[in-house]
Design an enzyme around this catalytic site. Structure first.
Site, mmCIF file in Angstrom:
data_model
loop_
_atom_site.group_PDB
_atom_site.id
_atom_site.type_symbol
_atom_site.label_atom_id
_atom_site.label_comp_id
_atom_site.label_asym_id
_atom_site.label_seq_id
_atom_site.Cartn_x
_atom_site.Cartn_y
_atom_site.Cartn_z
ATOM 1 N N SER A 121 45.573 55.454 25.549
ATOM 2 C CA SER A 121 45.098 55.249 26.910
ATOM 3 C C SER A 121 43.621 54.906 26.876
ATOM 4 C CB SER A 121 45.290 56.517 27.732
ATOM 5 O OG SER A 121 44.367 57.492 27.284
ATOM 6 N N LYS A 122 43.197 54.165 27.884
ATOM 7 C CA LYS A 122 41.818 53.684 27.841
ATOM 8 C C LYS A 122 40.795 54.793 28.075
ATOM 9 C CE LYS A 122 41.804 51.775 32.486
ATOM 10 N NZ LYS A 122 42.042 50.566 33.220
ATOM 11 N N ARG A 123 41.280 55.949 28.467
ATOM 12 C CA ARG A 123 40.345 57.073 28.585
ATOM 13 C C ARG A 123 39.839 57.512 27.210
ATOM 14 N NH1 ARG A 123 39.483 59.088 33.413
ATOM 15 N NH2 ARG A 123 41.082 58.720 34.949
#
Ligand code: GLU
Length: 494
Positions: free
Chosen positions: A253-255
């Site tokens: 995930s881009k987090r």
């Protein structure tokens, strides 16, 4: 023997994702290994979220990686159009066929009615699902309500009991109980199809023989298989590829990791190395060598060597592999690649445009404009000390700006300025109060060329990355803050 035909079917709803490239790569290798064709189809039936910019970015990013398709919206082919938004009538026709056969039905429930139905089911401790009320309507009533132009959807019937056996190239037979399946909407109120109908119709009409897709689609496989059965079509052979994961094993995930292909391009990774790394995701060469080209991967490809343990997308490993590639390039090619990366005429023109008015000699360019040729800029924490805002407010302001910029569709100076302005207004301060935070985050220094212009030139990926790094530098955002601050977003204008 039929020709093998595979496809990648991205939805153009955001940045071009590394997961898309990974699945595309395996479909490409599978097709090439069998002397078949590889197709690109755009699944843009979500009118609200799909954009042409995102579609173009997907084309560019895949091509940059060296992934080429034989048929697609931009290259044409005998089975077009390859963009689902241009095929809506087709889906309508097939949906009506299912209704006539008695395999699908009209449903006139309003969103409120569905909410109430689900709330009642939950109150009774049941799993919320569509209860089949549309099936109770008489043919006359349906005809009357359709004629009156009442908003409606078309739903498919699904068995209420038993199991569906899904054949997967990697897992063998997978049993999924039918009672987990809802009566899936096939045509939405806007008249457009959902993924399920459009995907089945297109894979069939485009002659797709093998579908390699992410394993997140396995749980809904029975609905697709049922549709093939209703139409009397042979389903393609399915392969559910393991999902890419963050080093902590959570879903990529881009987090936690940049997930946009363009980020890696801007950071200066070599496309061959990136593709090589994606080829290492759950797959290995027979001799286990780490470094290989696309041609070598195709030559030795065997889908059965995909292992199901979640492959980890680890930026450090990718960098290591990239280093191997870079060091082994002939010097001339290395220089040429470097030039292509950020010393190309287009990019230099844009940087020069910002620097010209500020230098007396060319040699001042490096200290002034070094940030245009860097990934992270590593500012000192003291640069973020603010006259008016507390350290917590500083982190909050940066985080709110970052989130808003992540949602910004058109990356240009006006849009970026509007975001910062809106966050400033929300926090009860002015744009110029927040600029002293943006400067060091983006340039690494207290002052530089116009930072809003610089952000436009740097692009969305590097700008967001630097803001994220600044937030980390200042201690990051706790889970609690994350939750509370996210709730503020809808109240921020622009
Ligand atoms: N449009 C779907 C996606 O974006 C395609 C999934 C599939 O390959 O069937 O992932």
């Amino acid at each position: 023997m039929t020709t093998v035909r595979t496809r990648i079917a991205p939805s153009p709803t955001g940045d071009p994702h590394v997961g898309t490239a990974y699945i595309a790569l395996f479909n490409l290798c599978f097709a090439r290994q069998h002397g078949g064709q590889f197709i690109l189809r755009i699944e843009d039936t979500d009118q609200v979220r799909s954009t042409r910019e995102s579609e173009q970015q997907i084309f560019d990013a895949l091509r940059w990686l060296g992934i080429e398709w034989d048929e697609g919206p931009d290259v044409g082919g005998p089975y077009g159009p390859y963009r689902q938004s241009e095929r809506s009538e087709l889906y309508q026709r097939y949906a009506r066929q299912l209704v006539e056969q008695g395999d699908a039905f009209y449903c006139f429930c309003t969103p409120e009615e569905l909410d109430q139905m689900r709330a009642e089911q939950m109150a009774r401790g049941e799993t919320p699902r569509y209860d089949g009320r549309g099936l109770q309507l008489s043919a006359e009533e349906v005809a009357r309500r359709l004629a009156a132009g009442e908003p409606h959807v078309i739903r498919m019937k699904v068995p209420s009991e038993g199991v569906c056996v899904v054949q997967d190239m990697l897992r063998g037979e997978v049993e999924i109980p039918w009672d987990r399946m809802d009566m899936q909407v096939l045509i939405k109120t806007d008249g457009l199809p959902t993924y399920f109908l459009a995907n089945v119709v297109d894979d069939h009409l485009m002659g797709i023989t093998h579908v390699l897709r992410g394993e997140e689609w396995l749980p809904s496989a029975p609905k697709l298989l049922k549709l093939y059965e209703y139409f009397g079509w042979q389903a393609p052979v399915n392969c559910y590829m393991p999902l890419l994961r963050n080093p902590d094993k959570s879903k990529l995930s881009k987090r936690k990791n940049p997930t946009s292909i363009t980020f890696y391009q801007r950071m200066g990774y070599l496309p061959e190395a990136m593709l090589n790394y994606l080829g290492r995701m759950g797959w290995s060469m027979p001799d286990e060598r780490e470094k290989f080209s696309l041609a070598e991967m195709i030559e030795h490809f065997d889908i059965q060597r995909v292992s199901l343990g979640g492959p980890i997308f680890d930026v450090e490993k990718l960098s290591w592999l990239n280093g191997q590639w870079l060091r082994e390039l002939p010097l001339e090619r290395f220089a040429a690649e470097l030039q292509k990366w950020a010393f190309n005429p287009d990019y230099l023109m844009r940087v020069a445009g910002l620097a010209q008015s500020r230098v007396e000699t060319f040699s001042e360019l490096a200290p002034l404009a070094g940030m245009f040729f860097m990934g992270g800029v590593h500012p000192e924490a003291r640069l973020f000390e603010h006259k008016k805002l507390s350290p917590e407010q500083v982190r909050q302001a940066l985080q709110l700006i970052l989130w808003k910029l992540e949602a910004l569709r058109q990356w240009n100076k006006e849009g970026i300025t509007a975001v910062i302005q809106a966050v400033a207004e929300f926090l009860g301060c002015k744009l110029r109060d927040l600029m002293p935070l943006i400067f060091p985050a983006i340039s690494g220094q207290a002052s530089s060329v116009s930072v809003l212009d610089a952000m436009e030139v740097l692009g969305a990926d590097l700008s967001r990355f630097r803001l994220r790094q600044a937030i980390e530098l200042l201690g990051g955002v706790s889970k609690k803050e994350n939750k509370e601050w996210e709730k503020l977003l809808p109240h921020i204008g622009s």
